[in-house]
Enzyme design. Structure first.
Site, short mmCIF file in Angstrom:
data_model
loop_
_atom_site.label_atom_id
_atom_site.label_comp_id
_atom_site.label_asym_id
_atom_site.label_seq_id
_atom_site.Cartn_x
_atom_site.Cartn_y
_atom_site.Cartn_z
N LYS A 17 12.29 41.73 12.27
CA LYS A 17 13.05 41.19 11.14
C LYS A 17 12.35 39.96 10.57
CE LYS A 17 16.58 38.25 12.19
NZ LYS A 17 16.57 36.95 11.51
N ASN A 18 11.90 39.06 11.46
CA ASN A 18 11.34 37.79 10.98
C ASN A 18 9.93 37.93 10.41
OD1 ASN A 18 13.76 36.63 11.52
ND2 ASN A 18 13.10 35.60 13.41
N CYS A 24 22.45 31.29 10.19
CA CYS A 24 23.22 31.15 11.42
C CYS A 24 23.62 29.71 11.64
CB CYS A 24 22.39 31.60 12.61
SG CYS A 24 22.32 33.37 12.83
N ARG A 70 19.28 22.59 9.80
CA ARG A 70 18.27 23.38 9.10
C ARG A 70 17.88 22.84 7.72
NH1 ARG A 70 19.12 29.64 10.46
NH2 ARG A 70 16.87 29.56 10.52
N ASP A 109 14.56 31.97 19.84
CA ASP A 109 15.35 33.19 19.62
C ASP A 109 15.57 33.97 20.92
OD1 ASP A 109 15.41 32.48 17.00
OD2 ASP A 109 13.92 33.96 16.33
N ARG A 156 23.06 41.53 11.59
CA ARG A 156 22.00 40.93 10.76
C ARG A 156 20.62 41.28 11.31
NH1 ARG A 156 24.56 37.01 7.62
NH2 ARG A 156 22.61 36.87 6.49
C1 EPZ Z 1 12.63 31.01 11.63
O1 EPZ Z 1 13.61 30.14 11.08
C2 EPZ Z 1 13.38 32.25 12.06
N1 EPZ Z 1 14.05 32.87 10.93
C3 EPZ Z 1 14.39 31.90 13.14
O2 EPZ Z 1 14.99 33.09 13.58
C4 EPZ Z 1 13.68 31.23 14.31
O3 EPZ Z 1 14.65 30.81 15.24
C5 EPZ Z 1 12.87 30.03 13.81
O4 EPZ Z 1 11.96 30.44 12.74
C6 EPZ Z 1 12.03 29.38 14.90
O5 EPZ Z 1 11.18 30.32 15.49
C7 EPZ Z 1 13.44 33.75 10.18
O6 EPZ Z 1 12.26 34.02 10.33
C8 EPZ Z 1 14.26 34.40 9.11
P1 EPZ Z 1 11.80 26.62 11.38
P2 EPZ Z 1 13.16 28.85 10.26
O7 EPZ Z 1 11.60 26.20 9.99
O8 EPZ Z 1 12.00 29.20 9.40
C9 EPZ Z 1 13.36 22.09 11.58
C10 EPZ Z 1 16.79 34.46 14.31
O9 EPZ Z 1 17.72 34.44 15.13
N2 EPZ Z 1 12.94 22.01 10.18
O10 EPZ Z 1 10.61 26.85 12.24
O11 EPZ Z 1 14.38 28.31 9.61
C11 EPZ Z 1 14.61 22.97 11.73
O12 EPZ Z 1 15.79 22.26 11.44
C12 EPZ Z 1 16.41 33.24 13.55
O13 EPZ Z 1 16.14 35.49 14.03
C13 EPZ Z 1 13.00 20.80 9.51
O14 EPZ Z 1 13.40 19.78 10.07
O15 EPZ Z 1 12.73 27.91 11.45
C14 EPZ Z 1 14.51 23.41 13.16
O16 EPZ Z 1 15.05 22.42 14.01
C15 EPZ Z 1 17.35 32.14 13.51
N3 EPZ Z 1 12.63 20.75 8.19
C16 EPZ Z 1 12.99 23.52 13.38
O17 EPZ Z 1 12.38 22.75 12.35
C17 EPZ Z 1 12.18 21.85 7.53
O18 EPZ Z 1 11.84 21.74 6.34
C18 EPZ Z 1 12.46 24.95 13.33
O19 EPZ Z 1 12.75 25.54 12.08
C19 EPZ Z 1 12.12 23.08 8.22
C20 EPZ Z 1 12.50 23.14 9.54
#
Ligand code: EPZ
Length: 416
Positions: free
Chosen positions: A22-23, A116, A121, A302, A393
């Protein structure tokens, strides 16, 4: 409303073909907006996030067609760069449209992305990274407006290797002439798969550890099958380790599961890999293991819920630390209804393995939902799992997957 009824205690035996991730698929669907030709994604999973992304792309003018297992996306004509469709507010992955729409239309309008309930986020890294390439943003009443007129290649060091920000930067930079350099990028397998697809579409991207150099240009269409879903595969591996049995997973090799593999293999659970098949053999109720989540190649956030559910049913004690998202322990509350012994302090959960019993539980988020299914399959008695929408989802009818392996699990309409 639907619910799952699970009668636990059966071993899992059989074979399962792991679908594309999915991701990986969601950012690729978003990428289609920036391509000059059709993108055909092979064996695209039938999950709600994919359906919602397809609907959202449809509102922008992308022609999305399902053909059997595949999805064809044709962005020949884009009619809008405004993503304020109701689906976008529900969907975190609408944020993946920032880079593609700016690349294609030079403008974007986006509602505050949802997703979620696992943490606040923010999208500050997305905005700062695109800002370093000359994109200007402003917020108006909770709506983000972006303008990429005059944007050019540049250099940006991410303060944290955010997956979503890396996606947006890679796609946007792939549309610019000259070389952009990004440091401290995410290197999750799904990101490296996107890099491979962008190269196929015509971008020149070099990867040196966490540094990527991107030379963009006009991007062509492509035919692609995304990398296997390591989280779905991990769901099956932990389920077999918890319930016992023998399952062969097709379409995935050891590297994608390495961080879990090293933790879960022990006297009661054996894993073997050859070509693109993994065999999991377990006598059930494995040993508890401690984990601390981190960006790849660390233990995936995840998979944290799977580790928590496994440990709740396992032998011994373990500590599960969540370092990526600040609010990802809602599963603990539901597992306690099944008799689990879990104490949560901030971002750390202390677990003492027990034999769980059936109960009535609710799905708080996608991966927690998978954790609940796993616990229910191992528990004594009947578990009723309510509020299934988050599971749908990311999993293609999770009950069919486990029923096909011999579990007693069925989906039924909730009695009001
Ligand atoms: C992706 O989310 C995935 N989603 C998530 O999968 C996954 O848990 C996550 O990466 C980490 O591997 C999809 O690919 C659709 P991040 P993403 O930006 O891109 C902080 C699932 O269950 N952050 O790496 O949102 C954020 O708050 C899901 O399949 C900032 O502070 O993850 C978090 O604490 C849920 N500022 C951390 O970084 C930003 O601008 C990681 O977020 C962006 C992120």
């Amino acid at each position: 409303m639907e619910r799952l009824v699970v009668r636990g205690g059966r071993p899992l035996c059989g074979e399962y073909a792991v679908p594309p991730a999915k991701n990986a698929v969601l950012p690729m669907m978003a990428l289609s907006v920036a391509l000059g030709g059709e993108l055909r994604l092979l064996r695209c999973p039938r999950i709600r996030d994919v359906e919602e992304m397809a609907a959202l792309l449809g509102t922008l003018g992308v022609k999305v067609r399902r053909e059997g297992e595949d999805i064809r996306l044709d962005a020949g004509k884009i009619s809008s760069f405004d993503c304020r469709h109701p689906a976008a507010g529900q969907m975190r992955s609408s944020v993946f449209l920032l880079g593609p729409l700016l690349a294609r239309c030079k403008h974007v309008v986006l509602a505050q992305p949802g997703g979620c309930v696992i943490g606040s986020r923010p999208i500050d890294i997305h905005l700062a990274g695109l800002g370093a390439l000359g994109v200007r943003f402003e917020w108006q009443d909770g709506v983000l407006i972006g303008n990429a007129e005059g944007a050019r290649a540049g250099r940006y060091r991410l303060p944290y290797p955010s997956v979503g920000a890396t996606v947006n930067l890679l796609i946007f930079a792939s549309s610019l002439g000259e070389v952009s350099v990004f440091e401290n990028v995410a290197v999750e397998p799904e990101i490296l798969d996107l890099v491979a697809l962008l190269r196929r579409c015509g971008a020149k991207i070099e990867v040196f550890g966490r540094e990527m150099r991107v030379r963009g240009g006009v991007l062509q269409g492509a035919v692609w099958q995304a990398v296997a879903d390591r989280i779905v595969a991990a769901t099956l591996v932990t389920a077999v380790a918890t319930c016992g049995g023998e399952v062969r997973l097709h379409g995935i090799g050891r590297p994608l599961l390495a961080p879990l593999w090293d933790k879960i293999e022990n006297n009661s659970c054996h894993l073997t890999a050859w070509c693109d098949t993994i065999r999991v053999l377990s006598s059930g109720r494995g040993q508890a293991f401690s984990v601390c989540t981190a960006p790849y190649p660390g233990f995936a956030t995840d998979m944290q819920a799977l580790a928590l559910a496994h440990n709740a049913c396992a032998v011994g004690r373990a500590i599960v630390a969540e370092r990526v998202f600040e609010g990802r322990f809602a599963l603990a509350r539901e597992l306690r209804r099944m008799g689990a012994c879990i104490r949560v302090e901030g971002r750390v959960a202390y677990v003492e393995g027990r034999r769980l019993h059936g109960a009535r539980v609710r799905v708080p988020d996608l991966r927690a939902g998978a954790g609940l299914v796993l616990a229910a399959l191992a528990a004594g008695g009947t578990t009723i799992i309510e509020q299934l929408a988050p599971i749908d989802r990311g999993y293609e009818r999770i009950e069919d997957c486990f029923a096909g392996l011999g579990a007693d699990i069925l989906r039924e309409r909730e009695i009001e």
